[in-house]
Design a protein around this motif. Structure first.
Motif, PDB file in Angstrom:
ATOM      1  N   ASP A 178       0.836  -1.202   0.000  1.00 38.59           N
ATOM      2  CA  ASP A 178       0.000   0.000   0.000  1.00 38.59           C
ATOM      3  C   ASP A 178       0.870   1.252   0.000  1.00 38.59           C
ATOM      4  OD1 ASP A 178      -2.276  -1.652   0.195  1.00 38.59           O
ATOM      5  OD2 ASP A 178      -2.116  -1.711   2.378  1.00 38.59           O
ATOM      6  N   ASP A 179       1.992   1.180   0.722  1.00 35.59           N
ATOM      7  CA  ASP A 179       2.964   2.272   0.775  1.00 35.59           C
ATOM      8  C   ASP A 179       4.356   1.665   0.744  1.00 35.59           C
ATOM      9  OD1 ASP A 179       1.415   4.836   1.233  1.00 35.59           O
ATOM     10  OD2 ASP A 179       0.655   3.620   2.898  1.00 35.59           O
ATOM     11  N   VAL A 180       5.293   2.383   0.116  1.00 33.25           N
ATOM     12  CA  VAL A 180       6.676   1.923   0.040  1.00 33.25           C
ATOM     13  C   VAL A 180       7.577   3.014   0.606  1.00 33.25           C
ATOM     14  CG1 VAL A 180       8.574   1.247  -1.493  1.00 33.25           C
ATOM     15  CG2 VAL A 180       6.257   0.449  -1.952  1.00 33.25           C
ATOM     16  N   PHE A 181       8.570   2.590   1.415  1.00 31.24           N
ATOM     17  CA  PHE A 181       9.491   3.531   2.034  1.00 31.24           C
ATOM     18  C   PHE A 181      10.904   3.156   1.627  1.00 31.24           C
ATOM     19  CE2 PHE A 181       5.826   2.780   4.726  1.00 31.24           C
ATOM     20  CZ  PHE A 181       5.316   4.063   4.879  1.00 31.24           C
ATOM     21  N   ALA A 182      11.575   4.073   0.962  1.00 26.97           N
ATOM     22  CA  ALA A 182      12.915   3.791   0.451  1.00 26.97           C
ATOM     23  C   ALA A 182      13.991   4.578   1.181  1.00 26.97           C
ATOM     24  CB  ALA A 182      12.971   4.090  -1.048  1.00 26.97           C
ATOM     25  N   VAL A 183      13.701   4.997   2.433  1.00 23.76           N
ATOM     26  CA  VAL A 183      14.669   5.826   3.158  1.00 23.76           C
ATOM     27  C   VAL A 183      15.964   5.064   3.445  1.00 23.76           C
ATOM     28  CG1 VAL A 183      12.973   7.346   4.225  1.00 23.76           C
ATOM     29  CG2 VAL A 183      13.552   5.191   5.332  1.00 23.76           C
ATOM     30  N   GLY A 184      15.919   3.727   3.486  1.00 27.84           N
ATOM     31  CA  GLY A 184      17.119   2.941   3.729  1.00 27.84           C
ATOM     32  C   GLY A 184      17.722   2.351   2.475  1.00 27.84           C
ATOM     33  N   GLU A 185      17.279   2.850   1.318  1.00 28.78           N
ATOM     34  CA  GLU A 185      17.707   2.249   0.053  1.00 28.78           C
ATOM     35  C   GLU A 185      19.218   2.321  -0.135  1.00 28.78           C
ATOM     36  OE1 GLU A 185      16.504   2.471  -4.721  1.00 28.78           O
ATOM     37  OE2 GLU A 185      15.684   3.919  -3.296  1.00 28.78           O
ATOM     38  N   ALA A 186      19.840   3.382   0.349  1.00 26.42           N
ATOM     39  CA  ALA A 186      21.295   3.516   0.202  1.00 26.42           C
ATOM     40  C   ALA A 186      22.040   2.413   0.942  1.00 26.42           C
ATOM     41  CB  ALA A 186      21.751   4.881   0.709  1.00 26.42           C
ATOM     42  N   PHE A 187      21.388   1.831   1.936  1.00 19.70           N
ATOM     43  CA  PHE A 187      21.994   0.742   2.708  1.00 19.70           C
ATOM     44  C   PHE A 187      21.398  -0.611   2.335  1.00 19.70           C
ATOM     45  CE2 PHE A 187      22.092   4.572   5.400  1.00 19.70           C
ATOM     46  CZ  PHE A 187      23.465   4.744   5.449  1.00 19.70           C
ATOM     47  N   GLY A 188      20.633  -0.632   1.249  1.00 18.52           N
ATOM     48  CA  GLY A 188      20.108  -1.898   0.752  1.00 18.52           C
ATOM     49  C   GLY A 188      18.748  -2.282   1.267  1.00 18.52           C
ATOM     50  N   THR A 189      18.068  -1.406   1.990  1.00 16.55           N
ATOM     51  CA  THR A 189      16.789  -1.747   2.616  1.00 16.55           C
ATOM     52  C   THR A 189      15.650  -0.921   2.033  1.00 16.55           C
ATOM     53  OG1 THR A 189      17.858  -2.346   4.694  1.00 16.55           O
ATOM     54  CG2 THR A 189      15.517  -1.844   4.790  1.00 16.55           C
ATOM     55  N   VAL A 190      14.548  -1.609   1.705  1.00 19.33           N
ATOM     56  CA  VAL A 190      13.328  -0.953   1.259  1.00 19.33           C
ATOM     57  C   VAL A 190      12.191  -1.489   2.124  1.00 19.33           C
ATOM     58  CG1 VAL A 190      11.749  -0.503  -0.654  1.00 19.33           C
ATOM     59  CG2 VAL A 190      14.205  -0.783  -1.099  1.00 19.33           C
ATOM     60  N   GLY A 191      11.348  -0.589   2.632  1.00 19.48           N
ATOM     61  CA  GLY A 191      10.233  -0.993   3.481  1.00 19.48           C
ATOM     62  C   GLY A 191       8.907  -0.799   2.781  1.00 19.48           C
ATOM     63  N   ALA A 192       7.888  -1.491   3.296  1.00 22.84           N
ATOM     64  CA  ALA A 192       6.544  -1.357   2.745  1.00 22.84           C
ATOM     65  C   ALA A 192       5.520  -1.706   3.810  1.00 22.84           C
ATOM     66  CB  ALA A 192       6.359  -2.263   1.530  1.00 22.84           C
ATOM     67  N   ILE A 193       4.317  -1.200   3.621  1.00 21.59           N
ATOM     68  CA  ILE A 193       3.181  -1.548   4.483  1.00 21.59           C
ATOM     69  C   ILE A 193       2.080  -2.112   3.603  1.00 21.59           C
ATOM     70  CG2 ILE A 193       1.363  -0.633   5.968  1.00 21.59           C
ATOM     71  CD1 ILE A 193       3.298   1.364   7.056  1.00 21.59           C
ATOM     72  N   LYS A 194       1.550  -3.248   4.026  1.00 21.03           N
ATOM     73  CA  LYS A 194       0.437  -3.874   3.295  1.00 21.03           C
ATOM     74  C   LYS A 194      -0.601  -4.320   4.321  1.00 21.03           C
ATOM     75  CE  LYS A 194      -1.729  -5.968  -0.192  1.00 21.03           C
ATOM     76  NZ  LYS A 194      -1.071  -7.034  -0.954  1.00 21.03           N
ATOM     77  N   SER A 195      -1.789  -3.734   4.244  1.00 20.10           N
ATOM     78  CA  SER A 195      -2.886  -4.081   5.145  1.00 20.10           C
ATOM     79  C   SER A 195      -2.455  -3.972   6.611  1.00 20.10           C
ATOM     80  CB  SER A 195      -3.404  -5.497   4.848  1.00 20.10           C
ATOM     81  OG  SER A 195      -3.850  -5.595   3.517  1.00 20.10           O
ATOM     82  N   GLY A 196      -1.673  -2.937   6.914  1.00 20.76           N
ATOM     83  CA  GLY A 196      -1.262  -2.700   8.285  1.00 20.76           C
ATOM     84  C   GLY A 196      -0.012  -3.426   8.721  1.00 20.76           C
ATOM     85  N   THR A 197       0.509  -4.341   7.913  1.00 20.20           N
ATOM     86  CA  THR A 197       1.730  -5.076   8.257  1.00 20.20           C
ATOM     87  C   THR A 197       2.948  -4.369   7.681  1.00 20.20           C
ATOM     88  OG1 THR A 197       0.565  -7.192   8.299  1.00 20.20           O
ATOM     89  CG2 THR A 197       2.959  -7.271   8.081  1.00 20.20           C
ATOM     90  N   HIS A 198       3.962  -4.145   8.526  1.00 20.17           N
ATOM     91  CA  HIS A 198       5.184  -3.459   8.123  1.00 20.17           C
ATOM     92  C   HIS A 198       6.231  -4.503   7.785  1.00 20.17           C
ATOM     93  CE1 HIS A 198       8.512  -0.315   9.191  1.00 20.17           C
ATOM     94  NE2 HIS A 198       8.487  -0.637   7.921  1.00 20.17           N
ATOM     95  N   VAL A 199       6.804  -4.420   6.582  1.00 19.47           N
ATOM     96  CA  VAL A 199       7.867  -5.336   6.182  1.00 19.47           C
ATOM     97  C   VAL A 199       9.071  -4.529   5.701  1.00 19.47           C
ATOM     98  CG1 VAL A 199       6.153  -7.054   5.464  1.00 19.47           C
ATOM     99  CG2 VAL A 199       7.202  -5.576   3.738  1.00 19.47           C
ATOM    100  N   GLU A 200      10.262  -5.123   5.864  1.00 18.16           N
ATOM    101  CA  GLU A 200      11.478  -4.550   5.294  1.00 18.16           C
ATOM    102  C   GLU A 200      12.224  -5.651   4.565  1.00 18.16           C
ATOM    103  OE1 GLU A 200      13.906  -2.511   8.119  1.00 18.16           O
ATOM    104  OE2 GLU A 200      12.511  -0.803   8.277  1.00 18.16           O
ATOM    105  N   VAL A 201      12.697  -5.327   3.391  1.00 20.52           N
ATOM    106  CA  VAL A 201      13.443  -6.288   2.576  1.00 20.52           C
ATOM    107  C   VAL A 201      14.815  -5.682   2.281  1.00 20.52           C
ATOM    108  CG1 VAL A 201      13.466  -7.691   0.494  1.00 20.52           C
ATOM    109  CG2 VAL A 201      11.277  -7.077   1.541  1.00 20.52           C
ATOM    110  N   THR A 202      15.866  -6.464   2.558  1.00 19.99           N
ATOM    111  CA  THR A 202      17.234  -5.971   2.430  1.00 19.99           C
ATOM    112  C   THR A 202      18.059  -6.901   1.554  1.00 19.99           C
ATOM    113  OG1 THR A 202      17.124  -5.025   4.655  1.00 19.99           O
ATOM    114  CG2 THR A 202      19.309  -5.307   3.706  1.00 19.99           C
ATOM    115  N   THR A 203      18.838  -6.309   0.696  1.00 19.33           N
ATOM    116  CA  THR A 203      19.766  -7.086  -0.134  1.00 19.33           C
ATOM    117  C   THR A 203      20.817  -7.759   0.745  1.00 19.33           C
ATOM    118  OG1 THR A 203      19.458  -5.519  -1.951  1.00 19.33           O
ATOM    119  CG2 THR A 203      21.398  -6.942  -2.059  1.00 19.33           C
ATOM    120  N   PHE A 204      21.195  -9.015   0.384  1.00 17.30           N
ATOM    121  CA  PHE A 204      22.318  -9.669   1.085  1.00 17.30           C
ATOM    122  C   PHE A 204      23.455  -8.655   1.179  1.00 17.30           C
ATOM    123  CE2 PHE A 204      21.202 -13.947  -1.138  1.00 17.30           C
ATOM    124  CZ  PHE A 204      20.145 -14.153  -0.265  1.00 17.30           C
ATOM    125  N   ARG A 205      24.015  -8.498   2.367  1.00 17.86           N
ATOM    126  CA  ARG A 205      25.037  -7.467   2.483  1.00 17.86           C
ATOM    127  C   ARG A 205      26.015  -7.767   3.619  1.00 17.86           C
ATOM    128  NH1 ARG A 205      21.409  -2.513   5.118  1.00 17.86           N
ATOM    129  NH2 ARG A 205      21.275  -3.402   7.209  1.00 17.86           N
TER     130      ARG A 205
END
Length: 460
Positions: A71-98
């Protein structure tokens, strides 16, 4: 077959399942990692409020996939390999192997990406957080023995602690945060490394230290964590007032020093950050106010000095202004109930409630926790006094508007009655009317005007 403890995390319509299908369809690996895996293994699923994933996808690809899903995407950590998102109230973060390594003089990590999950897990803080679930088959990946450490209640770094703490010095503080939260024992090698590397914490920002310490201070096992911070010398790097308390003897408590008393008080308080911080700071003014007299050692007005020291330290740790003000006020007021040893008059109750304001419940909790005297009769007398205070507050609340103590007329009415313009004299008048309200309880507007006239005539 998915183990029962992971059923909730990997529900067919849940975010983990949806994301695993999404990433697999794009040709990428996806693993559930970190606290969610650890807490599920500990049957602490109720503590999981965020899902962390790692993948071989690079940040741009992660951002694209999450953009199509969330529903929303947050790329504030993209420089460190992390992108966050919220879907139906659940917060997830996905990070590149690093892997990430701090330069000796930098507060920002130098991030490099890896191509396999084992390398990524090896650069995580502790083995109990270096386990992963390969999705969608839910296969456990545990290259560093995290499951065994979880069963043993042990905090150990995946690689050598010098490497782990060198990668991110905040992990030294995080070691004791997990002591506080999980009740685990830190590995002796990790503790030894903290003792040798405390100076490395200097490159970590005050904001990161603050956030980590707040998580520590509200833990179920906070006493052991605070003892570890002092014992290793790590507290000296950001909270030197704490270790200084160990040098002060206080015969009024059952503990051998003020530090032991302070830690006991923190552990007794509710797990509210402001109350626990106030408990931590409530006696920091004692070293500066210690005096020796015919009756032994005393710490007169240590609450005044402690309130000032609390504000200074919390500002350096970049706490929000509102939090600083609340904690400082709790420290300043924590001795107030002891000044009413002869009983709680209406006047004393009104002043106590007025001064505490919205912090009344927190202040009472702190005052109760501060009772650790070895003298049973004295302890019972103090507890009785607090009980009496709470009863008196309840009684007085039934009789008058105790939580909004103010005169029956305001500043505009004072100016109109005296024919004055705004200025310091109006403040003097309002102080007079408020003091009368505190001393005598509610009174009428006519009484206020009569009191005002008498004061004005005398003043003129």
């Amino acid at each position: 077959m998915i183990p029962d403890r992971f059923q909730g995390l990997l529900a067919p319509e849940g975010p983990a399942r949806e994301l695993s299908s999404l990433f697999a369809g794009a040709g990428f690996e996806l693993y559930l990692v970190g606290g969610a895996v650890r807490d599920a293994m500990l049957d602490r699923a109720d503590r999981i409020d965020e899902l962390d994933f790692t993948t071989n996808a690079r940040p741009a690809a992660i951002k694209r996939l999450l953009g199509a899903w969330g529903d929303d995407v947050f790329a504030v950590g993209e420089a460190f390999g992390t992108v966050g998102a919220i879907k139906s109230g659940t917060h997830v973060e996905v990070t590149t192997f690093r892997s990430e390594v701090y330069r000796d003089d930098s507060r920002k990590p130098v991030v490099s990406y890896a191509d396999d999950v084992e390398t990524d897990l090896g650069r995580r803080d502790f083995t109990v957080n270096a386990m992963a679930l390969a999705l969608p088959e839910a296969t456990m990946v545990d290259p560093f023995g995290g499951l065994a450490d979880l069963a043993a209640g042990r905090l150990r770094t995946p690689l050598s602690p010098e490497i782990s703490f060198g990668d991110d010095p905040l992990r030294m503080l995080r070691l004791f945060r997990f002591v506080a939260v999980l009740g685990f024992e830190p590995d002796p090698e990790a503790v030894g490394a903290v003792r040798r590397m405390t100076d490395r914490l200097a490159i970590v920002s005050a904001e990161r230290i603050r956030d980590e310490f707040v998580r520590l201070i509200v833990g179920d096992h906070v006493a052991a964590a605070l003892e570890g911070l002092v014992d290793t010398g790590l507290a000296d790097m950001f909270l030197p007032e704490l270790a200084a308390l160990a040098l002060q003897q206080d015969p009024m408590h059952r503990h051998k020093d003020v530090l032991a008393h302070t830690i006991a008080v923190v552990a007794k308080t509710p797990q509210d950050p402001e109350v626990r911080l106030a408990a931590l700071f409530h006696d920091v003014g004692k070293p500066e106010t210690r005096e020796f007299g015919p009756d032994g050692v005393s710490f007169h007005h240590h609450e005044v000095v402690g309130a000032r020291m609390t504000k200074t330290r919390m500002k350096e740790l970049r706490f929000p202004t509102g939090t600083i003000d609340n904690v400082r006020q709790l420290v300043y007021l924590h001795m107030r109930p002891h000044t009413y040893a002869l009983g709680w008059s209406d006047r004393a109750v009104r002043r106590y409630v007025r001064d505490a304001g919205p912090l009344l419940g927190k202040l009472n909790a702190l005052v109760r926790a501060d009772v650790t005297t070895r003298n049973k009769k004295r302890r019972q007398a103090i507890e009785r006094r607090i009980d009496e205070l709470e009863v008196r507050i309840a009684e007085l609340r039934e009789q008058e508007e105790l939580d909004r103590i103010r005169p029956p007329i305001d500043g505009n009415q004072v100016m109109a009655h005296l024919g004055l313009k705004p200025g310091p004299v109006i403040g003097e008048a309002m102080d007079l009317l408020l003091e009368h309200r505190l001393d005598h309880g509610p009174y009428s507007e006519d009484e206020a005007y009569a009191l005002l006239d008498e004061w004005w005539n005398t003043r003129s």
